[in-house]
Design an enzyme around this catalytic site. Structure first.
Site, PDB file in Angstrom:
ATOM      1  CG  ASN A 145      29.646  16.399   7.842  1.00  0.00           C
ATOM      2  OD1 ASN A 145      30.641  16.085   7.386  1.00  0.00           O
ATOM      3  ND2 ASN A 145      28.903  16.261   8.939  1.00  0.00           N
ATOM      4  CE  LYS A 187      35.169  10.461  -3.724  1.00  0.00           C
ATOM      5  NZ  LYS A 187      33.950  11.244  -3.133  1.00  0.00           N
ATOM      6  CB  THR A 194      34.310  13.973   3.875  1.00  0.00           C
ATOM      7  OG1 THR A 194      33.393  12.876   3.542  1.00  0.00           O
ATOM      8  CG2 THR A 194      34.468  14.681   2.564  1.00  0.00           C
ATOM      9  CE  LYS A 236      30.336   2.205   1.768  1.00  0.00           C
ATOM     10  NZ  LYS A 236      29.203   3.378   1.679  1.00  0.00           N
ATOM     11  CB  SER A 267      32.074   4.516   4.288  1.00  0.00           C
ATOM     12  OG  SER A 267      31.312   5.530   4.680  1.00  0.00           O
ATOM     13  CE  LYS A 309      26.950  10.097  -4.502  1.00  0.00           C
ATOM     14  NZ  LYS A 309      28.188  10.002  -3.753  1.00  0.00           N
TER      15      LYS A 309
END
Length: 417
Positions: free
Chosen positions: A222, A95, A191, A71, A350, A107
């Protein structure tokens, strides 16, 4: 090794090594965690609006899937490179593990400048990249998401192209999608919300009244802009904000929503009415209680860490602090909430989006936020307890919590003998 020769991949490896050593893990654990399981590099042609053909390079790194599918985000940036993508996939593993999510780390990146591409060129680039990485992604294999200079629309194109290749709708292949095609409410602020949640917990631990606190924001995209808005809702005063084109300061505080509107209209926070323009990098060193680095890697280095005046740093960005800077901050007594904890709100929501896709049942934004906060607080408390028990930095404590979880999964699966 000097700070100038370090890259994110080597930094991440050193963090993993220190955590493994602190935990007393078997050597094989570090050997398996020190690099991704695979890195795919692709080159692909895209037809430009003028009829010419340009060839772009992209990557997808898959680090470790001991606890679940890979992910992690997909970024479009002119300066991305393979080692950066490797490191980011590794940080994603930890994470996810810090939050206890059933994911490993992945990633992706495409080397391009999206600001120079038209909407049509961005769409053709996104679809071409999807076609080239399609064999390695899927809702039970590897799930990309937005990252630097990518957004919900790009995720929609990826989901559509992947669905065409599969011959059926597979919207769960990405998260961070538009709501109409399976996105989750609350994802765009996740986030920032997660970061502000753990910053508020840190304030409680350190005896700082957040209603009287001042904050500086580095990176007003963002995550940074929403973090400023959420901090202000808790009573904090936003005294400085910086983006790639300007830095503004007002010790009396600035309205973050007005700042956001100003940036939307002028493409920068520079020249915000009532504020003073400061030199680039000033947001890191201004007088404040809370510093939120929400830009790119290596924003806080040995060159500016000694001048940091914040009491708390909440790393909303990935890898914003170099190891040398981290040591300086620790010795100064600055409480650093590391990226693998502070910026984990995005991947947590997510995860919620992915679960909703699998169930085909969707939650309200209130439900999403109610589920996010206790997960962030639980993760913060676990890391803080490790930090206190072992007498290590919060960063190493977070890696210790995460590495132990991944190593335990590898061990019970028989990967470590």
């Amino acid at each position: 090794m000097s700070e100038q020769t370090l890259n994110p991949f080597l930094i991440c490896q050193s963090q993993i090594k220190e955590a493994c050593d602190q935990l007393g893990l078997e050597p094989a654990a570090y050997e398996m965690l020190k690099q991704p399981k695979r890195l795919l590099e692709v080159s692909f042609p895209v037809k430009m609006d003028d009829g010419s053909i340009r060839v772009f390079t992209g990557w997808r790194s898959q680090h470790n899937d001991a606890v679940g599918p890979y992910k992690g985000g997909l970024r479009y940036h002119p300066n991305c490179y393979a080692d950066e993508v490797r490191a980011l996939s590794m940080w994603m593993t930890f994470k996810c593990a810090t939050l206890g999510l059933p994911y490993g780390g992945g990633k992706g990146a495409v080397k391009c400048n999206p600001k120079e591409l038209s909407q049509g060129e961005l769409e053709r680039l996104s679809r071409a990249f999807t076609e080239h990485i399609a064999p390695l992604i899927g809702d039970d294999v590897d799930i990309p998401a937005p990252d630097v200079y990518t957004n919900a629309q790009i995720m929609a194109w990826i989901a559509d192209e992947y669905s065409k290749l599969q011959g059926r709708n597979r919207f769960g292949v990405v998260t961070g999608k538009p709501i109409i095609v399976g996105g989750s409410l609350g994802r765009n602020k996740a986030t920032a919300r997660g970061c502000v949640t753990v910053v508020a917990q840190a304030c409680k631990k350190l005896g700082i009244d957040i209603k009287k606190a001042t904050a500086s924001i580095l990176g007003f995209g963002n995550a940074g802009s929403f973090a400023a808005i959420l901090l202000a809702e808790l009573g904090a005063r936003i005294v400085c904000a910086e983006d790639s084109r300007g830095c503004v300061y007002n010790p009396e505080g600035m309205d973050p929503q007005a700042l956001y509107d100003h940036k939307s209209a002028h493409r920068s926070v520079a020249d915000f009415p009532g504020a003073k323009n400061l030199p680039a990098g000033s947001s890191v060193t201004v007088e404040c209680d809370i510093l939120i680095p929400a830009a790119l890697e290596n924003a806080i280095t040995s060159a500016n860490a000694g001048d940091v005046k914040a009491k708390i740093i909440g790393e909303a960005a990935n890898g914003p602090t170099t190891p040398e800077a981290d040591d300086i901050l620790y010795k100064k007594g600055v409480f650093v909430i590391p990226d693998i904890l502070a910026s984990a709100g995005g991947v947590t929501v997510s995860y919620f989006e992915w679960v909703q896709n699998l169930m085909n049942f969707y939650w309200s934004e209130e439900e999403v936020n109610e589920r996010l906060a206790p997960m962030m607080i639980k993760a913060f408390d676990a890391v803080y307890d490790m930090h206190k028990q072992k007498g290590v930095k919060m960063r190493i404590a977070a890696f210790m919590v995460a590495v132990k979880r991944v190593a335990d999964a590898m061990r019970v699966r028989g990967w470590l003998g």
